[in-house]
Design a protein around this motif. Structure first.
Motif, PDB file in Angstrom:
ATOM      1  N   TRP A   7       0.844  -1.206   0.000  1.00 43.95           N
ATOM      2  CA  TRP A   7       0.000   0.000   0.000  1.00 43.95           C
ATOM      3  C   TRP A   7       0.870   1.244   0.000  1.00 43.95           C
ATOM      4  CZ3 TRP A   7      -2.524   1.940   5.076  1.00 43.95           C
ATOM      5  CH2 TRP A   7      -3.227   3.109   4.830  1.00 43.95           C
ATOM      6  N   PHE A   8       1.927   1.229   0.837  1.00 43.26           N
ATOM      7  CA  PHE A   8       2.805   2.380   0.991  1.00 43.26           C
ATOM      8  C   PHE A   8       3.490   2.725  -0.322  1.00 43.26           C
ATOM      9  CE2 PHE A   8       6.822   4.329   2.586  1.00 43.26           C
ATOM     10  CZ  PHE A   8       6.251   5.407   3.212  1.00 43.26           C
ATOM     11  N   LEU A   9       4.028   1.704  -1.014  1.00 42.42           N
ATOM     12  CA  LEU A   9       4.779   1.971  -2.224  1.00 42.42           C
ATOM     13  C   LEU A   9       3.894   2.377  -3.386  1.00 42.42           C
ATOM     14  CD1 LEU A   9       7.599  -0.650  -1.967  1.00 42.42           C
ATOM     15  CD2 LEU A   9       7.843   1.820  -2.070  1.00 42.42           C
ATOM     16  N   THR A  10       2.628   1.989  -3.374  1.00 43.68           N
ATOM     17  CA  THR A  10       1.712   2.464  -4.402  1.00 43.68           C
ATOM     18  C   THR A  10       1.673   3.984  -4.407  1.00 43.68           C
ATOM     19  OG1 THR A  10       0.325   0.508  -4.242  1.00 43.68           O
ATOM     20  CG2 THR A  10      -0.693   2.457  -5.184  1.00 43.68           C
ATOM     21  N   ASP A  11       1.876   4.573  -3.233  1.00 50.77           N
ATOM     22  CA  ASP A  11       1.761   6.023  -3.113  1.00 50.77           C
ATOM     23  C   ASP A  11       3.094   6.745  -3.157  1.00 50.77           C
ATOM     24  OD1 ASP A  11      -1.079   6.259  -2.787  1.00 50.77           O
ATOM     25  OD2 ASP A  11      -0.796   5.189  -0.914  1.00 50.77           O
ATOM     26  N   SER A  36      11.615  15.340  -1.379  1.00 55.82           N
ATOM     27  CA  SER A  36      10.720  16.428  -1.014  1.00 55.82           C
ATOM     28  C   SER A  36      10.778  16.638   0.491  1.00 55.82           C
ATOM     29  CB  SER A  36       9.290  16.092  -1.439  1.00 55.82           C
ATOM     30  OG  SER A  36       8.348  16.839  -0.707  1.00 55.82           O
ATOM     31  N   SER A  37      10.935  17.880   0.908  1.00 62.23           N
ATOM     32  CA  SER A  37      10.956  18.196   2.333  1.00 62.23           C
ATOM     33  C   SER A  37       9.646  17.771   3.003  1.00 62.23           C
ATOM     34  CB  SER A  37      11.184  19.698   2.527  1.00 62.23           C
ATOM     35  OG  SER A  37      11.076  20.066   3.877  1.00 62.23           O
ATOM     36  N   SER A  38       8.528  17.987   2.305  1.00 63.78           N
ATOM     37  CA  SER A  38       7.231  17.593   2.851  1.00 63.78           C
ATOM     38  C   SER A  38       7.149  16.084   3.028  1.00 63.78           C
ATOM     39  CB  SER A  38       6.101  18.051   1.924  1.00 63.78           C
ATOM     40  OG  SER A  38       6.084  19.455   1.814  1.00 63.78           O
ATOM     41  N   ALA A  39       7.668  15.346   2.046  1.00 67.77           N
ATOM     42  CA  ALA A  39       7.640  13.894   2.120  1.00 67.77           C
ATOM     43  C   ALA A  39       8.501  13.383   3.270  1.00 67.77           C
ATOM     44  CB  ALA A  39       8.110  13.289   0.800  1.00 67.77           C
ATOM     45  N   VAL A  40       9.708  13.925   3.408  1.00 60.40           N
ATOM     46  CA  VAL A  40      10.600  13.501   4.487  1.00 60.40           C
ATOM     47  C   VAL A  40       9.940  13.728   5.838  1.00 60.40           C
ATOM     48  CG1 VAL A  40      12.771  14.020   5.679  1.00 60.40           C
ATOM     49  CG2 VAL A  40      12.745  13.762   3.202  1.00 60.40           C
ATOM     50  N   SER A  41       9.267  14.852   5.981  1.00 57.61           N
ATOM     51  CA  SER A  41       8.573  15.143   7.237  1.00 57.61           C
ATOM     52  C   SER A  41       7.483  14.117   7.510  1.00 57.61           C
ATOM     53  CB  SER A  41       7.973  16.554   7.183  1.00 57.61           C
ATOM     54  OG  SER A  41       7.287  16.860   8.370  1.00 57.61           O
ATOM     55  N   ILE A  42       6.714  13.762   6.479  1.00 57.25           N
ATOM     56  CA  ILE A  42       5.649  12.759   6.642  1.00 57.25           C
ATOM     57  C   ILE A  42       6.249  11.407   7.006  1.00 57.25           C
ATOM     58  CG2 ILE A  42       3.914  11.410   5.388  1.00 57.25           C
ATOM     59  CD1 ILE A  42       3.273  13.986   3.820  1.00 57.25           C
ATOM     60  N   PHE A  43       7.309  11.001   6.311  1.00 61.35           N
ATOM     61  CA  PHE A  43       7.927   9.704   6.569  1.00 61.35           C
ATOM     62  C   PHE A  43       8.573   9.650   7.952  1.00 61.35           C
ATOM     63  CE2 PHE A  43       8.813   9.736   1.741  1.00 61.35           C
ATOM     64  CZ  PHE A  43       7.505   9.374   1.473  1.00 61.35           C
ATOM     65  N   ALA A  44       9.212  10.750   8.347  1.00 61.06           N
ATOM     66  CA  ALA A  44       9.911  10.758   9.633  1.00 61.06           C
ATOM     67  C   ALA A  44       8.941  10.820  10.808  1.00 61.06           C
ATOM     68  CB  ALA A  44      10.892  11.927   9.692  1.00 61.06           C
ATOM     69  N   ALA A  74       2.038   6.765   7.847  1.00 68.33           N
ATOM     70  CA  ALA A  74       2.881   7.494   6.894  1.00 68.33           C
ATOM     71  C   ALA A  74       2.317   7.368   5.486  1.00 68.33           C
ATOM     72  CB  ALA A  74       4.316   6.964   6.951  1.00 68.33           C
ATOM     73  N   ALA A  75       1.879   6.155   5.130  1.00 67.55           N
ATOM     74  CA  ALA A  75       1.289   5.935   3.811  1.00 67.55           C
ATOM     75  C   ALA A  75       0.036   6.786   3.630  1.00 67.55           C
ATOM     76  CB  ALA A  75       0.955   4.452   3.627  1.00 67.55           C
ATOM     77  N   ASP A  76      -0.778   6.869   4.669  1.00 72.12           N
ATOM     78  CA  ASP A  76      -1.996   7.661   4.597  1.00 72.12           C
ATOM     79  C   ASP A  76      -1.679   9.141   4.415  1.00 72.12           C
ATOM     80  OD1 ASP A  76      -4.955   7.925   4.922  1.00 72.12           O
ATOM     81  OD2 ASP A  76      -4.366   9.080   6.697  1.00 72.12           O
ATOM     82  N   GLY A  77      -0.692   9.637   5.171  1.00 72.57           N
ATOM     83  CA  GLY A  77      -0.298  11.035   5.039  1.00 72.57           C
ATOM     84  C   GLY A  77       0.231  11.355   3.658  1.00 72.57           C
ATOM     85  N   TRP A  78       1.050  10.441   3.122  1.00 72.13           N
ATOM     86  CA  TRP A  78       1.611  10.662   1.792  1.00 72.13           C
ATOM     87  C   TRP A  78       0.534  10.533   0.714  1.00 72.13           C
ATOM     88  CZ3 TRP A  78       4.899  13.149  -0.677  1.00 72.13           C
ATOM     89  CH2 TRP A  78       5.291  12.800  -1.970  1.00 72.13           C
ATOM     90  N   GLU A 111      13.805   8.642  13.552  1.00 78.14           N
ATOM     91  CA  GLU A 111      14.274   7.632  12.601  1.00 78.14           C
ATOM     92  C   GLU A 111      13.201   6.554  12.475  1.00 78.14           C
ATOM     93  OE1 GLU A 111      18.465   6.403  13.144  1.00 78.14           O
ATOM     94  OE2 GLU A 111      18.478   7.936  14.716  1.00 78.14           O
ATOM     95  N   SER A 112      12.253   6.779  11.613  1.00 73.95           N
ATOM     96  CA  SER A 112      11.115   5.875  11.492  1.00 73.95           C
ATOM     97  C   SER A 112      11.379   4.780  10.468  1.00 73.95           C
ATOM     98  CB  SER A 112       9.869   6.647  11.082  1.00 73.95           C
ATOM     99  OG  SER A 112       9.968   7.043   9.719  1.00 73.95           O
ATOM    100  N   LEU A 113      10.588   3.711  10.556  1.00 74.80           N
ATOM    101  CA  LEU A 113      10.691   2.619   9.601  1.00 74.80           C
ATOM    102  C   LEU A 113      10.244   3.071   8.209  1.00 74.80           C
ATOM    103  CD1 LEU A 113      11.623  -0.313  10.227  1.00 74.80           C
ATOM    104  CD2 LEU A 113       9.242  -1.003   9.953  1.00 74.80           C
ATOM    105  N   ALA A 114       9.302   4.008   8.152  1.00 74.86           N
ATOM    106  CA  ALA A 114       8.849   4.524   6.858  1.00 74.86           C
ATOM    107  C   ALA A 114       9.987   5.242   6.142  1.00 74.86           C
ATOM    108  CB  ALA A 114       7.668   5.472   7.062  1.00 74.86           C
TER     109      ALA A 114
END
Length: 301
Positions: A23-27, A141-149, A254-258, A158-161
């Protein structure tokens, strides 16, 4: 069909992990073309999450060596003032998003993208993408890094995402290929015959790039399984199984946020909204009201 995979020695619920990551990688597959990546002005670089990116990258690089896929990287430079020249340094640029037309003549952001704003050419689509193999360059993307972290929490860490996304891009470096898969959108009239719709989807999917993405996915999942039971991903308060479930929840968040950010930027356009066109993924293209919809945005997975 997703197979259920278990770590028989530990009994970890890896089947749930695979489902969440699929699911995560689809996004995170909708990357911009790296062939024409523009130069990044210093005012567009974000160093606020460097303390999480650096150790995550180092941990992933070490893990690649452990699984028999060593990378020719001896150091990491985050937001360097100039490209590295030694051939063994991975340059990582974390780019602040800007709306299209929302920059000054120097390329500095003057307006953050709103929900329906397209982003400018300097902004990074797809979360993170390898933009050069020869001198090893990664842009995020700074926004993406923030969502993943953050992965659903208030503060980044240091998240798994973040580990998974960065490991995926390192997989492209191991392949010696750019992170070029675009996961582009196609608008399909669902009133067409099934064979015609299938042909449009088939034509929009590049099998070579798809195979490369699947290989990078497999490598990044292998890295994740290697590290999920160790600090900083192992929650010392929870049992081993509980910690894995907690990480799965964080990956989903994280997937939902992204997904929400991606949907707003890639699919929700003012013109489309005015016409009442709704964006749907392939899995949601059916349903009892399908005959009522004139157009459906489908993303090639």
């Amino acid at each position: 069909m997703i197979a259920e995979v278990y770590d028989m020695r530990r009994g970890l619920p890896c089947h749930l992990l695979i489902i969440t990551l699929a699911w995560f990688l689809t996004d995170t597959a909708g990357a911009q073309s790296p062939a024409a990546t523009p130069k990044i002005p210093g005012c567009r670089l974000d160093s606020s999450n460097n303390k999480f990116i650096q150790p995550t990258m180092e941990r992933a690089i070490d893990a690649y060596a452990v699984i028999g896929k060593p990378l020719a990287i001896t150091s990491i430079a985050i937001n360097p003032p100039a490209p590295s020249t030694d051939g063994k340094t991975l340059d990582v640029y974390v780019v602040i998003d800007a709306a299209k037309g929302g920059t000054d003549p120097s390329g500095c952001a003057t307006r953050v993208p709103r929900d329906t704003d397209p982003i400018d050419p300097i902004s990074v689509r797809g979360g993170c993408v390898i933009t050069s193999v020869e001198h090893m360059e990664l842009r995020c993307s700074s926004s993406a890094v923030s969502i993943f972290a953050k992965a659903g929490r208030k503060e980044p860490r240091e998240s798994l995402a973040l580990l998974y996304v960065l490991s995926h891009e390192l997989g492209h470096l191991h392949q010696k290929r750019l992170g070029e898969y675009a996961g582009r959108a196609e608008r399909i009239d669902i009133g067409q015959p099934p064979a015609a719709k299938l042909e449009i989807l088939r034509a929009s999917c590049d099998p070579v790039s798809t195979k490369m993405e699947e290989e990078a996915d497999a490598s990044s999942f292998e890295i994740l399984v290697k590290l999920v039971g160790a600090p900083p991903y192992r929650d010392p308060i929870l049992s081993e199984r509980g910690s894995v479930y907690s990480n799965i929840d964080q990956l989903a968040l994280a997937a939902d946020g992204w997904q929400k950010l991606n949907a707003r930027r890639d699919f929700i356009k003012p013109a489309a909204s005015a016409q009442g066109i709704r964006a749907h993924r392939v899995s949601n293209a059916g349903g009892p009201d399908r005959k009522k919809r004139k157009g459906v945005c489908l993303r090639c997975p």
